[in-house]
Write an enzyme that holds these catalytic residues in place. Structure first.
Site: not given
Ligand code: PLP
Length: 376
Positions: A70-71, A178, A326, A236, A198-200
């Site tokens: 996601g980041t 989310q 985070c 890759t 984001s997959a996780h």
């Molecule tokens: N955006 C939101 C709202 C999130 O909750 C998170 C992770 O907690 C992220 C972005 C970042 O995602 P990633 O951990 O896949 O980089």
């Protein structure tokens, strides 16, 4: 018995996702850019995963760009909007994830991009009239508003915001980290230019995500190197991760109604039981509101206790969070913006379909013991 209630930080891998990934870890290890059988096999898996994700979202395959999570998806979207689309004013909220806020901070230092924050009330509801005012009084705007906040779970009306952006000719980016896999996203209807996932967060693997970029929108790369992902993201591709992410999203979307009903019941049972045993309980933001918050997140504010509550729950095998994973121990800006009393304790419980009503009961018992009250 360990109880995991920190699913907004990350979710356990679904067993069927591991099954789908395993052949790509063990046997089909080719590089998708290689021109031989093993490479072609990896490329076929890459492109069919792209197609599967696009179909689930009513998008086109070429609109899905794979990232490390996601980041990175947020970074590419925002940097591209500013550098490739001559955006000089970004309208956002104080509730965004650091992946958005820190990117904006860096852009404002590098390019003098102006940043405006949408006003909000004490529950965190955005003042959409203020957003409209900001759109009316500025040109070359990017709006970056998340679908749901990761700390308190507040949901934003991204359909309405997308329509406003279209009306005023603004670009729209939304972070759906989310909500992806937990809510339906129809990208043929949503007026969004960029979307991050984001997959996780939906029982897929860590370190993989995607950016949706509406066809016709230009992307500027932030990682330089090879021509992967149509030149938008060098490096890759993580084939096992991408295959796992497509499988995880497919499972999530196929069970959204039943899973959301089940998880909502867990959340309301915890909220109801805690309200009964802890008279001084408060909910952060819209967390207790069933329609205005994520059904996966319950953020509560508790009276100060004699012990370190998070540490105590951890020692009892119960994983929860004090805010978000985070924030790295620093005070939460989200809670501060909501006017939370710093003397009180915040706990974020976040649920998944792998939690059980028995686990909720046990958490209530443990908290009741701390506050010397009787568990319902
Ligand atoms: N955006 C939101 C709202 C999130 O909750 C998170 C992770 O907690 C992220 C972005 C970042 O995602 P990633 O951990 O896949 O980089």
């Amino acid at each position: 018995m360990n109880i995991y209630l920190d699913n907004a930080a990350t979710t356990p891998l679904h067993p069927q996702v591991l099954e789908a990934m395993t052949p790509y870890l063990l046997n089909h290890f080719g590089n998708p850019s290689s021109n031989h059988g093993a490479g072609r096999e990896a490329r076929a898996a890459l492109e069919s995963s792209r197609k599967r994700i696009a179909t689930l979202l009513n998008a086109e395959a070429e609109e899905i760009i794979f990232t490390s999570g996601g980041t990175e998806a947020d970074n590419i979207a925002i940097v591209s909007a500013v550098t490739a689309n001559r955006i000089d004013h970004v309208i956002t909220t104080v509730f965004e994830h650091p992946a958005v806020l820190q990117t904006l901070r860096s852009l404002s230092q590098q390019y003098h991009t102006r940043i405006s924050f949408i006003r909000h009330d004490k529950k965190g509801n955005l003042d959409l009239k203020h957003l409209e005012y900001l759109l009316m009084t500025n040109t070359r705007n990017l709006v970056s508003v998340m679908h749901a906040n990761n700390e308190v779970g507040n949901l934003n009306d991204i359909e309405f915001i997308g329509d406003l952006c279209e009306k005023y000719g603004a670009l729209f980016h939304t972070d759906t980290v989310q909500t992806m896999g937990h809510y339906r996203h129809d990208l043929s209807k949503l007026k969004v230019h960029f979307l991050a996932a984001s997959a996780h967060k939906f029982h897929g693997p860590k370190g993989v995500g995607f950016l949706y970029c509406r066809k016709g929108q230009q992307l500027n790369r932030i990682i330089h190197g090879g021509g992967q992902e149509s030149g938008a993201r060098a490096g890759t591709e993580n084939i096992p991760g991408i295959v796992g992410m497509a499988k995880a999203l497919e499972i999530a979307c196929n069970h959204i109604e039943e899973d959301s009903k089940y998880i909502s019941q867990l959340k309301s049972s915890l909220a109801g039981n805690l309200t009964e045993i802890l008279p001084d309980l408060r909910f952060n933001g819209n967390s207790a509101h069933p329609d205005k918050s994520l059904y996966t997140v319950l953020s509560v504010s508790l009276a100060p206790a004699d012990i370190d509550l998070l540490h105590y729950l951890d020692s009892e095998g119960i994983a929860v969070s004090g805010g978000s994973a985070c924030s790295g121990g620093s005070p939460s800006l989200v809670l501060k913006a909501l006017g939370a009393d710093p003397a009180r304790i915040t706990i974020r419980f976040s649920f998944s379909k792998f939690n059980t009503p028995e686990e909720i009961e046990r958490v209530v018992e443990k908290l009741a013991a701390v506050y010397n009250s009787v568990a319902a």
